[in-house]
Design a protein around this motif. Structure first.
Motif, PDB file in Angstrom:
ATOM      1  N   PRO A   1       0.805  -1.227   0.000  1.00  0.00           N
ATOM      2  CA  PRO A   1       0.000   0.000   0.000  1.00  0.00           C
ATOM      3  C   PRO A   1       0.840   1.281   0.000  1.00  0.00           C
ATOM      4  N   LYS A   2       1.982   1.273   0.682  1.00  0.00           N
ATOM      5  CA  LYS A   2       2.870   2.446   0.670  1.00  0.00           C
ATOM      6  C   LYS A   2       3.431   2.673  -0.721  1.00  0.00           C
TER       7      LYS A   2
ATOM      8  N   ARG B   1       0.689   3.967  -3.065  1.00  0.00           N
ATOM      9  CA  ARG B   1       0.373   5.391  -2.867  1.00  0.00           C
ATOM     10  C   ARG B   1       1.392   6.288  -3.563  1.00  0.00           C
TER      11      ARG B   1
ATOM     12  N   ILE C   1       0.653   6.082  -7.333  1.00  0.00           N
ATOM     13  CA  ILE C   1      -0.601   6.793  -7.642  1.00  0.00           C
ATOM     14  C   ILE C   1      -0.366   8.300  -7.610  1.00  0.00           C
ATOM     15  N   ALA C   2       0.417   8.768  -6.629  1.00  0.00           N
ATOM     16  CA  ALA C   2       0.733  10.204  -6.559  1.00  0.00           C
ATOM     17  C   ALA C   2       1.541  10.633  -7.783  1.00  0.00           C
TER      18      ALA C   2
ATOM     19  N   ASP D   1      -0.935  10.756 -10.680  1.00  0.00           N
ATOM     20  CA  ASP D   1      -1.811  11.930 -10.602  1.00  0.00           C
ATOM     21  C   ASP D   1      -1.059  13.221 -10.909  1.00  0.00           C
TER      22      ASP D   1
ATOM     23  N   PHE E   1      -5.036  -1.492  -7.633  1.00  0.00           N
ATOM     24  CA  PHE E   1      -3.962  -0.601  -8.066  1.00  0.00           C
ATOM     25  C   PHE E   1      -4.193  -0.156  -9.506  1.00  0.00           C
TER      26      PHE E   1
ATOM     27  N   SER F   1      -6.727   2.436  -9.759  1.00  0.00           N
ATOM     28  CA  SER F   1      -6.316   3.712  -9.155  1.00  0.00           C
ATOM     29  C   SER F   1      -5.485   4.567 -10.097  1.00  0.00           C
TER      30      SER F   1
END
Length: 170
Positions: A44-45, A48, A51-52, A55, A163, A166
């Motif tokens: 999950p880390k 993230r 995903i950042a 984005d 994932f 996302s």
């Protein structure tokens, strides 16, 4: 202390194959715990962060952006499924080791009986009892990992799809 003596007595009755089954069991559960730690703790880390990064990209529609997204999803899927095949192999090996222990135990029983020249049913039953302990141990070891392995595989599948979802194309 009583538990240790009980385990050592059990291993003594089952023979050397129980040590091998115990080592395989230890290895299997080490990999299972590592997979749980990665899937629910580390992944999950990492997700993230990716995903950042996704984005923050201006371009998510070009061919190049699609290839980058596909690479990240493939990389995530690969890391989530790492060592699951090894865990399944160790699960499959446990009953086979148990069967090996039973066969070697039966050979010992028949060898002892032929050496003594007796066909006592009591002696044969005692030998068969000892010989079947490795099969039972191998099956119990395999069953302990089977359920958890399926749960891990399902978790890896779900996490990789989450994932991928996302990382939308803007």
């Amino acid at each position: 202390m009583e538990l240790i003596y009980t385990i050592l007595d059990f291993i003594d009755k089952g023979g050397w194959v129980l040590w091998v089954i115990g080592a395989v069991l230890f290895l299997m559960w080490t990999f299972i715990i590592e997979r749980y730690w990665y899937i629910y703790g580390e992944f999950p880390k990492l997700a993230r962060i990716k995903i950042a990064e996704w984005d923050a990209r201006d371009d998510t529609l070009s061919w190049r952006a699609h290839r980058i997204r596909d690479y990240w999803v493939s990389e995530a899927r690969e890391s989530l499924n790492a060592r699951l095949l090894l865990i399944k192999t160790l699960i499959a090996v446990c009953p086979l080791l148990g069967l090996l222990g039973t066969v070697t135990g039966m050979i010992d029983v028949f060898d002892t009986m032929s050496g003594q020249g007796s066909g006592s049913a009591r002696q044969m039953a005692g030998g068969i009892f000892k010989a079947t302990i490795p099969t039972m141990a191998g099956m119990v070891a395999a069953l302990s990992g089977l359920f958890v392995s399926n749960r891990l595989e399902q978790a890896a599948f779900v996490k990789s799809h989450q994932f991928a979802d996302s990382l939308p194309h803007h």
